[in-house]
Design a protein around this motif. Structure first.
Motif, short mmCIF file in Angstrom:
data_model
loop_
_atom_site.label_atom_id
_atom_site.label_comp_id
_atom_site.label_asym_id
_atom_site.label_seq_id
_atom_site.Cartn_x
_atom_site.Cartn_y
_atom_site.Cartn_z
N VAL A 125 2.71 -0.64 5.46
CA VAL A 125 1.30 -0.96 5.70
C VAL A 125 0.45 0.28 5.46
O VAL A 125 0.69 1.34 6.05
CB VAL A 125 1.09 -1.45 7.15
N GLY A 126 -0.53 0.17 4.59
CA GLY A 126 -1.46 1.26 4.34
C GLY A 126 -2.75 1.05 5.11
O GLY A 126 -3.27 -0.07 5.17
N LEU A 127 -3.28 2.12 5.70
CA LEU A 127 -4.53 2.05 6.47
C LEU A 127 -5.41 3.24 6.10
O LEU A 127 -4.91 4.34 5.82
CB LEU A 127 -4.27 2.08 7.98
N ILE A 128 -6.71 3.04 6.14
CA ILE A 128 -7.64 4.13 5.87
C ILE A 128 -7.87 4.95 7.14
O ILE A 128 -7.71 4.44 8.26
CB ILE A 128 -8.98 3.61 5.31
N PRO A 129 -8.26 6.22 7.00
CA PRO A 129 -8.40 7.11 8.17
C PRO A 129 -9.46 6.69 9.17
O PRO A 129 -9.37 7.05 10.35
CB PRO A 129 -8.75 8.47 7.54
N THR A 130 -10.46 5.94 8.74
CA THR A 130 -11.50 5.52 9.68
C THR A 130 -11.14 4.22 10.40
O THR A 130 -11.93 3.71 11.19
CB THR A 130 -12.86 5.34 8.96
N HIS A 180 1.20 4.03 6.71
CA HIS A 180 0.81 5.07 5.77
C HIS A 180 -0.71 5.19 5.80
O HIS A 180 -1.42 4.21 5.55
CB HIS A 180 1.27 4.72 4.35
N GLU A 181 -1.22 6.38 6.07
CA GLU A 181 -2.66 6.60 6.15
C GLU A 181 -3.14 7.39 4.94
O GLU A 181 -2.58 8.44 4.61
CB GLU A 181 -3.00 7.36 7.44
N ASN A 182 -4.17 6.89 4.28
CA ASN A 182 -4.73 7.59 3.12
C ASN A 182 -6.10 6.99 2.79
O ASN A 182 -6.51 5.98 3.39
CB ASN A 182 -3.81 7.48 1.90
N GLN A 183 -6.78 7.61 1.84
CA GLN A 183 -8.08 7.10 1.45
C GLN A 183 -7.93 5.86 0.56
O GLN A 183 -6.87 5.59 0.00
CB GLN A 183 -8.89 8.18 0.73
N LEU A 189 -4.64 4.26 -1.61
CA LEU A 189 -3.94 3.08 -1.08
C LEU A 189 -3.95 1.92 -2.08
O LEU A 189 -2.94 1.23 -2.25
CB LEU A 189 -4.59 2.64 0.23
N MET A 190 -5.08 1.71 -2.73
CA MET A 190 -5.17 0.62 -3.70
C MET A 190 -4.19 0.84 -4.85
O MET A 190 -3.55 -0.12 -5.33
CB MET A 190 -6.60 0.50 -4.24
N GLN A 191 -4.06 2.07 -5.30
CA GLN A 191 -3.11 2.37 -6.36
C GLN A 191 -1.68 2.14 -5.90
O GLN A 191 -0.86 1.58 -6.62
CB GLN A 191 -3.29 3.82 -6.83
N GLN A 192 -1.37 2.57 -4.68
CA GLN A 192 -0.02 2.39 -4.15
C GLN A 192 0.31 0.92 -3.93
O GLN A 192 1.47 0.51 -4.11
CB GLN A 192 0.14 3.19 -2.86
N LEU A 193 -0.68 0.13 -3.55
CA LEU A 193 -0.46 -1.31 -3.43
C LEU A 193 -0.14 -1.91 -4.79
O LEU A 193 0.79 -2.70 -4.94
CB LEU A 193 -1.71 -1.98 -2.83
N ASP A 194 -0.91 -1.52 -5.79
CA ASP A 194 -0.70 -2.04 -7.14
C ASP A 194 0.66 -1.63 -7.70
O ASP A 194 1.30 -2.40 -8.43
CB ASP A 194 -1.81 -1.53 -8.06
N GLU A 195 1.13 -0.44 -7.32
CA GLU A 195 2.41 0.06 -7.81
C GLU A 195 3.59 -0.50 -7.03
O GLU A 195 4.75 -0.26 -7.38
CB GLU A 195 2.44 1.58 -7.74
N GLY A 196 3.32 -1.25 -5.96
CA GLY A 196 4.39 -1.83 -5.16
C GLY A 196 4.95 -0.89 -4.11
O GLY A 196 5.93 -1.23 -3.44
N LYS A 197 4.32 0.26 -3.92
CA LYS A 197 4.80 1.21 -2.91
C LYS A 197 4.40 0.77 -1.50
O LYS A 197 5.03 1.16 -0.52
CB LYS A 197 4.25 2.61 -3.19
N LEU A 198 3.33 0.00 -1.40
CA LEU A 198 2.87 -0.55 -0.13
C LEU A 198 2.85 -2.07 -0.24
O LEU A 198 2.60 -2.63 -1.32
CB LEU A 198 1.48 -0.02 0.22
#
Length: 297
Positions: A96-101, A126-129, A133-142
């Motif tokens: 699961v990816g989440l933004i810092p805010t 996983h916390e990132n901007q 996160l959008m790139q990692q979702l597209d790549e299948g990492k998240l």
């Protein structure tokens, strides 16, 4: 036939730029990994890496084939996840990816219920901007992302979790801090502190502020909400803060809610189209909505 493991070694060396560190990441010895890379190069009839004393670099052929290798690895992971989902869709790992805010203010409210309602899911956070996160979702990492929805987001499926109001944070002696409630028009002519580029909240806050006639104070851009909060408390200016981030009893700081129309952000869960574990996604969405219902109206 090329083996999946050889492609994993190729990916690891490309990521780390070093055979030793790649071997550690793959939990094998360096001679084993180096030997398999050499066998792969012999099998392909191509040099994939330039080998230097302190680093390893991809050749043009290596660059081209690395992209294809990563596509194969993603497909293999999807194949495995689909098989797991068919046997038990509510088990296994979920990244699961989440933004810092969002992460530090939302997670304390939702993790206990997620653990209880989905005991066989292993949650990796996983916390990132947003862009990362959008790139990692597209790549299948998240697998899924929890973030603030922007209309520019395309090619994903979206599940609204809740609408979160934004409130004004101001120094206690600021004129706007003397009001029990405000409207956006009260921001007209005010200078507003913001987060740095890359944060969804920055864009959302500025949209509301600019529409109200406020101006961005460019003397300082914060890297986090906590830094922004401290700068406001020190008297540097005012800002908009998500309601979940409000802390009681903060010295030198006052929060004021807005009357309608209330500035807000939409916190949502997004997932790739045709993701194989949609039953799991729906269960996660249901759990989070249930957890947040007492806090967000």
């Amino acid at each position: 036939m090329i083996k999946i493991r050889d492609l994993q070694y190729l990916d690891a060396v490309a990521k780390h730029g070093h055979f030793g560190r790649a071997a550690e990441a793959c939990f094998v010895s360096q001679p084993t990994l180096s030997g398999q890379i050499m066998k792969l190069e012999d099998q392909l009839g191509l040099s994939l890496f330039e080998r230097h004393r302190k680093k390893v670099m991809l050749t043009p052929a290596g660059e081209e084939l690395l992209g294809r290798a990563r596509q194969v690895l993603r497909s293999a992971e999807d194949f495995e996840e689909t098989a797991k989902a068919l046997s038990d869709p509510l088990s296994g790992d979920l990244h699961v990816g989440l933004i810092p805010t969002v992460a530090p203010y939302l997670l304390p409210h939702i993790m206990a219920n997620l653990g209880t309602s989905l005991p066989n899911i292993n949650f990796y956070l996983h916390e990132n901007q947003t862009d990362v996160l959008m790139q990692q979702l597209d790549e299948g990492k998240l697998d899924v992302l929890i973030l603030s929805w922007l209309n520019t987001m395309q090619g994903v499926e979206r599940y609204t979790l809740f609408k979160e109001p934004l409130v004004l944070a101001s120094p206690v002696k600021h004129p706007l801090a003397q009001s029990k409630s405000l409207t956006l028009k009260d921001l007209n002519g005010q200078w507003v502190l913001t987060l740095e580029d890359g944060h969804c909240l920055r864009d959302e806050a500025l949209d509301y502020c600019f529409s109200a006639g406020a101006k961005e104070d460019t003397r300082f851009q914060a890297t986090s909400l906590e830094t922004l909060r401290y700068m406001v408390a020190s008297g540097m200016g005012i800002t908009l803060i998500p309601e979940l981030a409000i802390k009681d009893g903060e010295h030198g700081l006052r929060y004021t809610h807005f009357n309608a129309p209330v500035p807000s952000r939409e916190i949502c869960l997004i997932v790739r189209p045709n993701y194989s574990r949609m039953e799991c996604v729906r269960a996660v969405v249901s759990s989070i909505r249930s957890s947040m219902s007492p806090y967000i109206k």
